[in-house]
Design a protein around this motif. Structure first.
Motif, PDB file in Angstrom:
ATOM      1  N   PHE A  29      -7.476   3.390 -11.603  1.00 50.55           N
ATOM      2  CA  PHE A  29      -6.917   2.645 -11.994  1.00 50.55           C
ATOM      3  C   PHE A  29      -6.020   2.526 -13.283  1.00 50.55           C
ATOM      4  N   TYR A  32      -3.023   5.458 -12.758  1.00 44.28           N
ATOM      5  CA  TYR A  32      -2.226   4.814 -12.092  1.00 44.28           C
ATOM      6  C   TYR A  32      -1.495   3.656 -12.054  1.00 44.28           C
ATOM      7  N   GLY A  36       2.268   5.404 -11.362  1.00 47.10           N
ATOM      8  CA  GLY A  36       2.459   5.072 -10.296  1.00 47.10           C
ATOM      9  C   GLY A  36       2.510   6.252  -8.996  1.00 47.10           C
ATOM     10  N   ASP A  37       3.441   6.927  -9.503  1.00 46.89           N
ATOM     11  CA  ASP A  37       4.148   7.985  -9.149  1.00 46.89           C
ATOM     12  C   ASP A  37       4.015   8.897  -9.362  1.00 46.89           C
ATOM     13  N   SER A  56       1.438   8.816  -3.660  1.00 49.04           N
ATOM     14  CA  SER A  56       1.091   7.605  -4.398  1.00 49.04           C
ATOM     15  C   SER A  56       2.815   6.519  -4.607  1.00 49.04           C
ATOM     16  N   SER A  57       3.765   7.350  -4.695  1.00 49.71           N
ATOM     17  CA  SER A  57       4.369   6.803  -4.994  1.00 49.71           C
ATOM     18  C   SER A  57       5.875   6.121  -3.588  1.00 49.71           C
ATOM     19  N   SER A  69       0.155   4.088  -0.214  1.00 48.58           N
ATOM     20  CA  SER A  69      -0.632   4.106  -1.752  1.00 48.58           C
ATOM     21  C   SER A  69      -1.861   3.978  -2.579  1.00 48.58           C
ATOM     22  N   SER A  70      -2.156   3.173  -1.376  1.00 46.08           N
ATOM     23  CA  SER A  70      -3.936   2.718  -2.053  1.00 46.08           C
ATOM     24  C   SER A  70      -4.647   3.485  -1.666  1.00 46.08           C
ATOM     25  N   SER A  72      -3.966   7.146  -2.529  1.00 45.03           N
ATOM     26  CA  SER A  72      -3.642   8.010  -2.747  1.00 45.03           C
ATOM     27  C   SER A  72      -4.524   8.290  -3.698  1.00 45.03           C
ATOM     28  N   TYR A  73      -5.265   8.058  -3.990  1.00 38.19           N
ATOM     29  CA  TYR A  73      -6.106   8.453  -5.270  1.00 38.19           C
ATOM     30  C   TYR A  73      -7.567   9.204  -4.630  1.00 38.19           C
ATOM     31  N   ILE A 134      -5.618  -1.666  -5.701  1.00 38.79           N
ATOM     32  CA  ILE A 134      -4.163  -0.481  -5.482  1.00 38.79           C
ATOM     33  C   ILE A 134      -3.138  -1.447  -5.273  1.00 38.79           C
ATOM     34  N   ASN A 138      -0.105  -3.044  -6.107  1.00 37.48           N
ATOM     35  CA  ASN A 138       1.520  -3.011  -5.862  1.00 37.48           C
ATOM     36  C   ASN A 138       1.986  -4.223  -5.060  1.00 37.48           C
TER      37      ASN A 138
END
Length: 267
Positions: A29, A32, A36-37, A56-57, A69-70, A72-73, A134, A138
């Motif tokens: 996190f 991120y 974050g992009d 994540s973008s 995006s949440s 993406s990891y 995330i 966001n």
């Protein structure tokens, strides 16, 4: 069964094996938060529904982009989850504690189910923790105020993604059960995921033109579902396929695990 679950819960707590997954999740996190992009192992267009992978973008502030995006990891989180799974399960063999449980009269399959339960709950916690930290971050950053219906929709997508991760957990335990070694089990699972990802990146847009064996390999690989759902790409019946994969994959691995456990010898 309740005693086994309590015992495994205490083992997880006092062995401190929970620390590194939690620390790494928090670290992700922080990364991120700094940037974050980013895109991780993705293919195709970043427009929703036109690509796969871990993006994540956020191109448009809406529930789909925030949810994508949440997740993406997830590419990094699944590495943490399967290494934790293998480490937690193989410790039974390295420390010979599984023999003590059997000697006390505990059923072998109950011992297995207890560990699956603890691993699943713990993995679920860190998975939701990262995804929704995330998500909330966001939402605040972009001034997005999701409705209850949108939050419920997001929750269903994130949960759908975890179903494929659960199959990965069962597979990781099955492999470590057979090999009883942490390092080789980790290598095998990593290669299975890595090869699946590299192949899927190249053929995802022309899956219908691939050979039966190629499609079979990809569709038994959790990364096929995780990378597609994480991109919020719901084309080609991925929701139905994911549910079918979870049900069939879980039943097959549980069945094979039961057969192996009942025939397993301890020296």
């Amino acid at each position: 069964m309740n005693n086994l679950i309590k015992s495994d819960s205490l083992k997880l707590l006092f062995s401190k094996s929970w620390i590194y997954p939690v620390v790494l999740t928090i670290l992700m996190f922080i990364i991120y938060f700094i940037d974050g992009d980013a895109q991780f192992v993705s293919s195709g267009n970043i427009i929703l529904g036109q690509g796969i992978g871990f993006i994540s973008s956020i191109s448009n502030v809406d529930i789909m982009n925030i949810t994508r995006s949440s997740m993406s990891y997830s590419i990094f989180l699944i590495l943490i989850i399967f290494t934790f799974t293998i480490s937690f399960y193989t410790s039974e063999y390295s420390q010979n504690t599984i023999k003590l449980s059997i000697a006390r009269g505990e059923k072998r399959f109950n011992i297995y189910l207890s560990k699956i339960f603890i691993i699943t709950i713990f993995s679920l916690i860190i998975y939701y923790m990262l995804s929704y930290i995330i998500f909330i971050y966001n939402s605040i950053r972009f001034g997005f105020n999701p409705s209850i219906e949108e939050v419920a929709f997001s929750f269903r997508i994130v949960t759908l993604n975890f179903l494929a991760i659960e199959v990965l957990i069962l597979l990781s335990v099955f492999i470590s059960m057979i090999l009883r070694t942490k390092m080789i089990s980790n290598i095998i699972i990593f290669l299975f995921l890595f090869i699946g990802m590299m192949m899927y990146m190249n053929v995802w847009s022309i899956m219908d033109k691939q050979s039966f064996l190629m499609r079979l390999f990809l569709k038994i690989n959790p990364i096929y579902y995780i990378s597609t759902i994480s991109a919020c790409n719901f084309n080609n019946n991925i929701i139905r396929e994911s549910l079918f994969y979870f049900i069939l994959g879980s039943l097959v691995i549980l069945g094979l695990s039961y057969i192996f456990i009942m025939k397993e010898e301890f020296k």
